[in-house]
Design an enzyme around this catalytic site. Structure first.
Site, PDB file in Angstrom:
ATOM      1  N   ARG A  16       0.830  -1.209   0.000  1.00 29.02           N
ATOM      2  CA  ARG A  16       0.000   0.000   0.000  1.00 29.02           C
ATOM      3  C   ARG A  16       0.862   1.256   0.000  1.00 29.02           C
ATOM      4  NH1 ARG A  16      -1.459   1.160   5.852  1.00 29.02           N
ATOM      5  NH2 ARG A  16      -0.362  -0.371   7.093  1.00 29.02           N
ATOM      6  N   TYR A 154      11.169   7.674  15.295  1.00 30.68           N
ATOM      7  CA  TYR A 154      11.069   7.721  13.825  1.00 30.68           C
ATOM      8  C   TYR A 154      12.076   8.717  13.239  1.00 30.68           C
ATOM      9  CZ  TYR A 154       8.535   8.213   9.312  1.00 30.68           C
ATOM     10  OH  TYR A 154       8.173   8.253   7.987  1.00 30.68           O
TER      11      TYR A 154
HETATM   12  P1  NAP Z   1       2.179   2.708   4.895  1.00 30.75           P
HETATM   13  O1  NAP Z   1       1.012   3.116   4.068  1.00 30.75           O
HETATM   14  O2  NAP Z   1       1.986   2.481   6.351  1.00 30.75           O
HETATM   15  O3  NAP Z   1       2.847   1.415   4.226  1.00 30.75           O
HETATM   16  C1  NAP Z   1       3.973   0.807   4.787  1.00 30.75           C
HETATM   17  C2  NAP Z   1       4.000  -0.661   4.389  1.00 30.75           C
HETATM   18  O4  NAP Z   1       5.168  -1.273   4.979  1.00 30.75           O
HETATM   19  C3  NAP Z   1       2.778  -1.425   4.908  1.00 30.75           C
HETATM   20  O5  NAP Z   1       2.231  -2.244   3.917  1.00 30.75           O
HETATM   21  C4  NAP Z   1       3.368  -2.218   6.054  1.00 30.75           C
HETATM   22  O6  NAP Z   1       2.681  -3.420   6.354  1.00 30.75           O
HETATM   23  C5  NAP Z   1       4.757  -2.521   5.516  1.00 30.75           C
HETATM   24  N1  NAP Z   1       5.642  -3.019   6.569  1.00 30.75           N
HETATM   25  C6  NAP Z   1       5.687  -2.606   7.863  1.00 30.75           C
HETATM   26  N2  NAP Z   1       6.567  -3.336   8.553  1.00 30.75           N
HETATM   27  C7  NAP Z   1       7.095  -4.239   7.698  1.00 30.75           C
HETATM   28  C8  NAP Z   1       8.055  -5.276   7.825  1.00 30.75           C
HETATM   29  N3  NAP Z   1       8.642  -5.549   9.003  1.00 30.75           N
HETATM   30  N4  NAP Z   1       8.374  -6.015   6.734  1.00 30.75           N
HETATM   31  C9  NAP Z   1       7.766  -5.765   5.548  1.00 30.75           C
HETATM   32  N5  NAP Z   1       6.856  -4.816   5.368  1.00 30.75           N
HETATM   33  C10 NAP Z   1       6.506  -4.048   6.429  1.00 30.75           C
HETATM   34  O7  NAP Z   1       3.353   3.796   4.794  1.00 30.75           O
HETATM   35  P2  NAP Z   1       3.689   4.901   3.677  1.00 30.75           P
HETATM   36  O8  NAP Z   1       3.097   6.181   4.108  1.00 30.75           O
HETATM   37  O9  NAP Z   1       3.413   4.350   2.326  1.00 30.75           O
HETATM   38  O10 NAP Z   1       5.265   5.028   3.896  1.00 30.75           O
HETATM   39  C11 NAP Z   1       6.230   4.302   3.121  1.00 30.75           C
HETATM   40  C12 NAP Z   1       7.635   4.772   3.534  1.00 30.75           C
HETATM   41  O11 NAP Z   1       7.753   6.181   3.345  1.00 30.75           O
HETATM   42  C13 NAP Z   1       7.954   4.513   5.003  1.00 30.75           C
HETATM   43  O12 NAP Z   1       9.303   4.164   5.151  1.00 30.75           O
HETATM   44  C14 NAP Z   1       7.660   5.846   5.647  1.00 30.75           C
HETATM   45  O13 NAP Z   1       8.359   6.000   6.846  1.00 30.75           O
HETATM   46  C15 NAP Z   1       8.142   6.798   4.551  1.00 30.75           C
HETATM   47  N6  NAP Z   1       7.540   8.148   4.643  1.00 30.75           N
HETATM   48  C16 NAP Z   1       6.205   8.341   4.556  1.00 30.75           C
HETATM   49  C17 NAP Z   1       5.692   9.653   4.631  1.00 30.75           C
HETATM   50  C18 NAP Z   1       4.217   9.960   4.536  1.00 30.75           C
HETATM   51  O14 NAP Z   1       3.860  11.154   4.687  1.00 30.75           O
HETATM   52  N7  NAP Z   1       3.351   9.001   4.291  1.00 30.75           N
HETATM   53  C19 NAP Z   1       6.556  10.737   4.819  1.00 30.75           C
HETATM   54  C20 NAP Z   1       7.918  10.486   4.916  1.00 30.75           C
HETATM   55  C21 NAP Z   1       8.417   9.176   4.813  1.00 30.75           C
HETATM   56  P3  NAP Z   1       1.515  -3.366   7.516  1.00 30.75           P
HETATM   57  O15 NAP Z   1       0.339  -2.814   6.831  1.00 30.75           O
HETATM   58  O16 NAP Z   1       1.340  -4.770   7.941  1.00 30.75           O
HETATM   59  O17 NAP Z   1       2.057  -2.492   8.620  1.00 30.75           O
END
Ligand code: NAP
Length: 253
Positions: A16, A154
């Protein structure tokens, strides 16, 4: 655009949000993309949706914090294709709290997924990349690396990823492997929805408040990050390494 034709990419946290969109973009660029995520059902849903769109994808369930699972994942991809060209270390979690309320478990869980997960996947990917004298490693950092209230764990992990990125760029450059980081700003995903829930406000309200601080006057989307990942993943980006690109709708450090 088929700039990634015959290339093999692995994207963690691909079910996702940002990981899903990066996977789609790399597949549209011509790569065969391995979707990796911890929950099998969510992973298979995304996999089947992409298959219906005729994208070249495969799915492997793995927890990036588990070395045996990471080793098996890379062995499987290596066994099938003899190489890994692109690794996107995207899997992430948040366990936000002010320092005085943050538990050791909150700290360890965030360090494990972001830092240990990025370390383990990079370690097994570089084995294959060094052998093939080619590679692109792209790590997800965050603007939170610059400091973010309620996110000591984080922010520390995302700042750590920047140091890790620059170090790998130095170690792996001679093997034609580039290592870069993307530091997203506010991106609308389930992760930022969870932030709104913690703050006890509707997601729309959080978006509105964030947009007021973003120079381009809008919130980011996973597509914005996928665009940057595609740029770093390109064979044409071979002289760009050890960089942190803030994709945040305005200047950051
Ligand atoms: P997200 O929607 O929460 O998606 C993260 C995905 O990683 C989820 O499918 C999650 O699975 C999976 N995951 C978690 N732990 C895992 C593990 N141990 N092994 C394999 N997969 C795992 O997050 P996102 O917003 O797309 O963020 C993606 C990346 O961008 C992250 O590193 C986040 O820190 C970074 N980021 C995001 C933002 C933002 O504004 N959204 C800003 C800066 C940086 P589950 O559903 O089971 O948890």
């Amino acid at each position: 655009m088929v700039q990634l034709e015959n290339q093999i990419a692995i994207v963690t946290g691909a079910s996702r949000g940002i990981g899903r969109e990066i996977s789609k973009k790399l597949a549209l660029d011509g790569a065969t993309v391995y979707l990796v995520d911890i929950q099998e059902q969510a992973l298979l849903e995304t996999y089947h949706q992409f298959m219906e769109e005729n994208l070249s994808v495969k799915a492997i369930r793995a927890d990036v914090t588990n070395e045996a699972e990471v080793e098996k994942l890379f062995a499987e991809v290596e066994g099938e294709h003899g190489k890994v060209d692109i690794l996107i270390n995207n899997a992430g979690i948040i366990r936000d709290n002010l320092l005085y309320k943050m538990s050791s478990t909150d700290w360890d869980d965030v360090m494990n997924v972001h830092l240990k997960g990025t370390f383990l996947c990079s370690k097994y990917a570089q084995k294959s990349m060094v052998k093939n004298q080619y590679g692109r490693i792209i790590n997800l950092s965050s603007v939170s690396a610059l400091g973010s209230r309620g996110q000591a764990n984080y922010a520390a992990a995302k700042a750590g990823i920047q140091g890790f990125t620059k170090t790998l760029a130095m170690e792996l450059g001679k093997y034609h492997i580039t290592v870069n980081a993307i530091a997203p700003g506010f991106i609308m995903t389930d992760m930022t929805k969870a932030v709104a829930e913690r703050l006890g406000i509707p997601f729309e309200e959080l978006i509105e408040a964030k947009v007021k601080q973003i120079p381009v006057n809008r919130a980011g989307t996973p597509e914005d990050i996928a665009q940057a990942a595609s740029f770093f993943a390109s064979p044409d980006s071979s002289f760009i390494s050890g960089q942190v690109l803030y994709v945040a709708g305005g200047p950051k450090a």
